[in-house]
Design a protein around this motif. Structure first.
Motif, PDB file in Angstrom:
ATOM      1  N   PRO A 124     -11.040  40.401  -6.585  1.00 31.21           N
ATOM      2  CA  PRO A 124     -12.214  40.001  -6.303  1.00 31.21           C
ATOM      3  C   PRO A 124     -12.308  39.820  -4.869  1.00 31.21           C
ATOM      4  O   PRO A 124     -11.315  39.479  -4.069  1.00 31.21           O
ATOM      5  N   GLY A 125     -13.679  40.119  -4.200  1.00 28.14           N
ATOM      6  CA  GLY A 125     -13.541  40.084  -2.841  1.00 28.14           C
ATOM      7  C   GLY A 125     -15.024  40.860  -2.341  1.00 28.14           C
ATOM      8  O   GLY A 125     -15.627  41.353  -3.143  1.00 28.14           O
ATOM      9  N   GLU A 126     -15.032  40.950  -0.990  1.00 28.46           N
ATOM     10  CA  GLU A 126     -16.126  41.544  -0.581  1.00 28.46           C
ATOM     11  C   GLU A 126     -15.616  42.548   0.659  1.00 28.46           C
ATOM     12  O   GLU A 126     -14.768  42.180   1.063  1.00 28.46           O
ATOM     13  N   ALA A 127     -16.441  43.826   0.905  1.00 29.60           N
ATOM     14  CA  ALA A 127     -16.215  44.485   2.023  1.00 29.60           C
ATOM     15  C   ALA A 127     -17.532  45.192   2.512  1.00 29.60           C
ATOM     16  O   ALA A 127     -18.307  45.328   1.836  1.00 29.60           O
TER      17      ALA A 127
ATOM     18  N   ARG B 154     -11.601  40.602   4.741  1.00 30.01           N
ATOM     19  CA  ARG B 154     -10.522  41.652   4.868  1.00 30.01           C
ATOM     20  C   ARG B 154     -11.258  43.038   5.532  1.00 30.01           C
ATOM     21  O   ARG B 154     -10.572  43.603   5.963  1.00 30.01           O
ATOM     22  N   ASP B 155     -12.527  42.923   5.865  1.00 33.53           N
ATOM     23  CA  ASP B 155     -12.978  43.880   6.595  1.00 33.53           C
ATOM     24  C   ASP B 155     -13.248  43.637   8.073  1.00 33.53           C
ATOM     25  O   ASP B 155     -13.827  44.223   8.971  1.00 33.53           O
TER      26      ASP B 155
ATOM     27  N   LYS C  38     -11.882  49.989   1.902  1.00 35.53           N
ATOM     28  CA  LYS C  38     -11.634  48.530   2.510  1.00 35.53           C
ATOM     29  C   LYS C  38     -11.403  47.799   1.225  1.00 35.53           C
ATOM     30  O   LYS C  38     -10.419  46.797   1.270  1.00 35.53           O
ATOM     31  N   LEU C  39     -12.226  47.621   0.100  1.00 32.26           N
ATOM     32  CA  LEU C  39     -12.087  46.836  -0.784  1.00 32.26           C
ATOM     33  C   LEU C  39     -10.948  46.924  -1.713  1.00 32.26           C
ATOM     34  O   LEU C  39     -10.123  45.943  -1.895  1.00 32.26           O
ATOM     35  N   MET C  40     -10.203  48.164  -1.735  1.00 33.11           N
ATOM     36  CA  MET C  40      -9.316  48.642  -2.733  1.00 33.11           C
ATOM     37  C   MET C  40      -8.015  48.620  -1.853  1.00 33.11           C
ATOM     38  O   MET C  40      -6.840  48.832  -2.533  1.00 33.11           O
ATOM     39  N   GLY C  41      -8.228  48.687  -0.451  1.00 31.60           N
ATOM     40  CA  GLY C  41      -6.978  49.000   0.321  1.00 31.60           C
ATOM     41  C   GLY C  41      -6.452  50.539   0.172  1.00 31.60           C
ATOM     42  O   GLY C  41      -5.072  50.703   0.127  1.00 31.60           O
TER      43      GLY C  41
ATOM     44  N   VAL D 272     -19.547  44.010  -3.345  1.00 36.53           N
ATOM     45  CA  VAL D 272     -18.687  42.814  -3.853  1.00 36.53           C
ATOM     46  C   VAL D 272     -18.151  43.120  -5.268  1.00 36.53           C
ATOM     47  O   VAL D 272     -18.555  43.779  -6.171  1.00 36.53           O
ATOM     48  N   SER D 273     -16.714  42.677  -5.404  1.00 39.42           N
ATOM     49  CA  SER D 273     -16.047  43.020  -6.537  1.00 39.42           C
ATOM     50  C   SER D 273     -15.711  41.480  -7.206  1.00 39.42           C
ATOM     51  O   SER D 273     -15.496  40.447  -6.533  1.00 39.42           O
ATOM     52  N   ASP D 274     -16.028  41.358  -8.501  1.00 34.12           N
ATOM     53  CA  ASP D 274     -15.561  40.158  -9.218  1.00 34.12           C
ATOM     54  C   ASP D 274     -14.293  40.374 -10.202  1.00 34.12           C
ATOM     55  O   ASP D 274     -14.008  39.844 -10.757  1.00 34.12           O
ATOM     56  N   GLY D 275     -13.538  41.401  -9.756  1.00 32.76           N
ATOM     57  CA  GLY D 275     -12.232  41.878 -10.348  1.00 32.76           C
ATOM     58  C   GLY D 275     -12.628  42.789 -11.617  1.00 32.76           C
ATOM     59  O   GLY D 275     -11.569  43.372 -12.123  1.00 32.76           O
TER      60      GLY D 275
END
Lengths: 407, 173
Positions: free
Chosen positions: A337-340, B44-45, A125-128, A356-359
């Protein structure tokens, strides 16, 4: 050293009885400790009994400080953390691919496929990343096989806890056949590391799906004899019915999940109600109980084995050909960066992974929502008021895996 | 180490993913929380993320609970260089609406009101956050370490935590 060297009085030679001529008349032997000296005072009502951390009934290193009123559990304080390995800190120093090796070892190792799966779902989900169709089917087959092995382990260990040793061995026998199938496809028997970001690592070996069909069928065919041996046994009914009953409202209040929630009659299964992967395409039932007691929780697990088998047969039936791993998954992913968050129905309840990614190339934070952690948290609410011997069975029915509790 | 996450490339807000439940929830949040609501977005989720002020955390949690968001997922903390982000996630049994509530708190010296009376499972989760991050929850019935021994020093999941007993290990990256 002979018997004669021992101090007098330690060996019952029968001489004393002979000397008094009282042999065979049933006279009580003389008490070494005067009566009354070690008896509990009358005003003491409660006892503190410590169970664990090392105890077969705790299914791992869990400590239960139990306050007993007579034989009844009046209070329970669960202490955990004896197996804490700080999965979440380790993960912050690994790349996204390396994490998979930790999620099946450090968390619920009896359902390692599900733990890898939920991490992969979150990371995808985080990376699509899109997972190919065949990989989804393979994930589903191995996941459901793993659910059957986990449930067999759970109900078998419950038999062991309540004195049915042969039932445990029967379950292990059936489990062994399924574990061999997982070994054939993944190379490992417990910690598989079979899933990858974007799919699975190995395709099914030739003839594997037929052997899965046969293996699962053989286990399902044996279940009636398991029922005769254990589930319909009078002793088991006496030990389990009416023990630790749970109402639907109370189950919702304490946040019960998985088989514990379903045993109260609430038909809630993430596979059907918040579908992930391709579960919405398959036809299966959700077994529920009525009273939520120890018996119902075991029944729900036992019946779920059949439902898992249904899903496996359907997934094999529909399995397409094609790639098993998504193309263009980077070797060193650096997601935006984002969260899933991903959640999944594991054999023990709802597990989740919050990434959680910070890139960067390492996860900035991973929070593991373990099913067993929350199950153990509700243990005092389930067991207060029942006897100490029931407590062992109640712990067995929530089926804690301490790797998932302590992480 | 970068700033707090923002939605990246290729991210599409999934407004309407939960249909009326999501829209009604957001409208109620704007009305009930007022100035305490700093912002909201769709993750996005598929979760609805509310960001509130730290002082509005308790009332926001009560609002979320009053909307029938009864299934507790997790409570956790994120250690950014300048602040912590405390995140609570729960979802609704009826509408399946997933809600994530975030507040920004200083790294030290701030007491967060407890939500153990709203969600039973928040009890152990708050103890875990206290143990691993050192966030104090005011009003918690039994706030003590849960995963580490009670004699443990420091809070291991903080980014600046140094384990003095740790052996030197190679740098992989």
């Amino acid at each position: 050293m002979t018997r004669d060297d021992l101090p007098p009085g330690t060996v019952d030679t029968g001489e004393a009885a002979d000397a008094t001529g009282a042999a065979g008349t049933g006279t009580a032997p003389e008490r070494l400790i005067p009566e009354g000296e070690y008896a509990a005072p009358d005003d003491v009502q409660d006892f503190l009994i410590n169970i664990g951390p090392h105890h077969p009934g705790t299914h791992g290193v869990m400590r239960m400080v139990t306050r007993l009123d007579g034989e009844k559990v009046a209070g329970l304080d669960v202490r955990i953390g004896y197996m804490h390995r700080s999965l979440e800190k380790i993960v912050e120093n690994r790349s996204y691919h390396q994490v998979i090796a930790f999620t099946d070892r450090t968390t619920d190792y009896l359902a390692a496929m599900h733990n890898d799966w939920v991490y992969c779902l979150a990371a995808e989900k985080l990376m699509g990343i899109e997972v190919p169709e065949r990989a989804e089917h393979l994930r589903m087959i191995v996941g459901e096989i793993n659910r059957i092995t986990s449930h067999l382990m759970s109900v078998g260990a419950l038999g062991l806890d309540s004195g049915a040793t042969s039932y445990f061995l029967w379950c292990f026998n059936a489990r062994e056949r399924l574990v061999q199938l997982l070994e054939e496809i993944s190379g490992a028997r417990l910690t598989y590391v079979y899933l990858r970001l974007g799919g699975v690592i190995y395709d099914a070996p030739p003839g594997w799906t037929d052997r899965v069909r046969e293996g699962v069928r053989s286990v399902i065919d044996e279940l009636p004899s398991y029922r005769t041996l254990f589930h319909d046994n009078y002793i088991w009914h006496e030990r389990s019915k009416g023990i630790s009953t749970l109402s639907p409202d109370e189950a919702m209040r304490i946040g019960a999940q998985g088989p514990v929630l379903r045993s109260t009659g609430i038909r809630w299964d993430l596979r059907r109600d918040m579908p992930y992967s391709i579960y919405d395409r398959f036809d299966f039932d959700i077994p529920v109980g009525t009273t939520g007691d120890v018996y119902d929780r075991t029944e729900v697990r036992f019946q779920e084995i059949v439902e898992s088998a249904k899903i496996i047969h359907q997934a094999i039936e529909d399995m397409p050909t094609g790639p098993i791993l998504a193309k263009r998954v980077p070797r060193l992913p650096t997601p935006d960066p984002g969260e899933a968050y991903a959640r999944l129905e594991s054999p023990r309840g709802e597990i989740g992974c919050y990434l959680v990614s910070d890139g960067g190339m390492k996860p900035y934070r991973m929070k593991w929502r373990g099913a067993s952690f929350h199950n153990v948290a509700m243990l005092p609410a389930l067991s207060v008021g029942y006897t100490l011997s029931d407590l062992i069975n109640i712990v067995g029915t929530i089926d804690p895996v301490m790797g998932d509790v302590d992480r | 180490m970068s700033a707090a996450p923002v939605p990246g490339k290729g991210w599409q807000p999934s407004a309407g993913a939960h249909g009326e439940a999501r829209d009604g929830f957001v409208a109620a949040a704007r009305e009930r929380l007022g100035a305490a609501l700093v912002g909201y977005h769709d993750s996005r989720d598929g979760a609805v993320c509310l960001v509130t002020t730290a002082s509005g955390y308790r009332s926001a949690a009560e609002f979320v609970r009053s909307q029938g968001i009864d299934r507790f997922d997790f409570l956790t903390c994120l250690d950014w260089p300048a602040h912590f982000t405390l995140t609570l996630q729960a979802y609704s049994f009826d509408t399946r609406l997933v809600t994530r509530l975030s507040i920004r708190i200083p790294r030290d010296g701030f007491e967060v009101p407890t939500v153990t009376d709203l969600w039973f499972l928040a009890d152990w989760e708050e103890r875990e956050v206290f143990d691993l991050f050192g966030v104090v929850f005011a009003g918690h019935p039994d706030l003590k370490r849960i995963l580490n021994p009670e004699t443990w020093e420091g809070h291991p999941l903080r980014k600046d935590y140094v384990d003095h007993m740790d052996i030197k290990r190679p740098e992989y990256f």
